[in-house]
Design an enzyme around this catalytic site. Structure first.
Site: not given
Ligand SMILES: [Zn+2]
Length: 270
Positions: A142-143, A146, A200
């Site tokens: 997830h990170e 980004h 997100e």
């Molecule tokens: Zn995030």
């Protein structure tokens, strides 16, 4: 110049038209970039090299400030290096120019993040929540998403365009993107710009496919997020989740992307 300003202030509609025109011209100067996995077209001005530079500066600052707490051996260190290494290998196919690094910092805070350009920071406080390699791969996928989807650059770009438009409408003088970036850097906005809900959600989607491509069972992501939801019930959310708004639909959306991620996982396992 004064006459022009007076003219603009006196005629807000004209100012709005001019603002729209300037923003249009600026948009022409931005780089069209397509996000990995979700294939969404976004407009960013910062190049990969500029993003790497911004991220590297922030990373160096963080490491300087936490020098005494940097962990460089032991099982937790080995786990973070192992999982991050596999996620980085997948992400670098989308961003070959990013220079990937990961640091584990002893800090009782449940958090992890990836700076623009591929510098990752993990706090030991998140490891009890991630529990195992697949849990950590969920968070790091997830990170890292980004960063490869250039979400910070996209936020800066949107703020810049809005800022220019607002300035013109207010009758001020439009500044160049370079000046705007310096102002933002001075205010520390670049690094603390919150991600939008759609960013997100996109990071969840890309991250799920990344962890699968890295050879982790994507079903483990569901297990992780369901555990996080339970942990949040009636309590202060851990740092990581307060940065990443969670809602009831999040797990449902992840379930919807699961077939795509499982296809990627089977390819690796085969
Ligand atoms: Zn995030």
């Amino acid at each position: 110049m004064k006459a022009v300003l007076a003219f603009l202030i006196g005629r807000p509609l004209v100012a709005i038209l001019i603002a729209a025109l300037v923003v249009g011209v600026l948009l022409l100067n931005t780089r069209r970039q397509t996000t990995p996995v979700t294939h969404r077209v976004e407009h960013v001005q910062l190049t990969d090299a500029q993003q790497s530079k911004l991220g590297a500066q922030e990373y160096a600052k963080t490491l300087r400030q936490s020098r005494a707490a940097i962990i460089s051996s032991g099982p937790q260190y080995a786990e973070v290096q192992r999982v991050a290494g596999r996620i980085e290998a997948v992400a670098s196919r989308d961003k070959p120019d990013f220079v990937w690094r990961v640091s584990l910092i002893r800090k009782n805070e449940a958090n992890a993040y990836c700076l623009p350009g591929g510098k990752i920071v993990v706090y030991t406080g998140i490891l009890p929540l991630t529990r195992n390699d697949a849990g950590l791969a969920t968070v790091l996928g997830h990170e890292v998403a980004h960063a490869t989807a250039e979400h910070v650059a996209e936020r800066i770009e949107r703020n810049h365009l809005t800022g220019v438009a607002a300035t013109i409408i207010a009758g001020g003088v439009a500044f160049t993107p370079g000046q705007f970036l310096r102002i933002q850097a001075l205010l520390g906005i670049g690094s603390s710009l919150p991600f939008s809900r759609s960013q997100e959600s996109e990071a969840d989607h890309i991250g799920l496919v990344y962890m699968a491509r890295a050879g982790y069972d994507p079903r483990q992501a569901l297990t992780f997020w369901e555990r996080m939801q339970r942990a949040m019930r009636g309590q202060e959310p851990p740092e990581f989740l307060s940065d990443h708004p969670s809602d009831a639909h999040r797990v449902d959306r992840i379930r919807g992307w699961l077939p795509e991620a499982e296809r990627a996982y089977r390819k690796v396992a085969a």
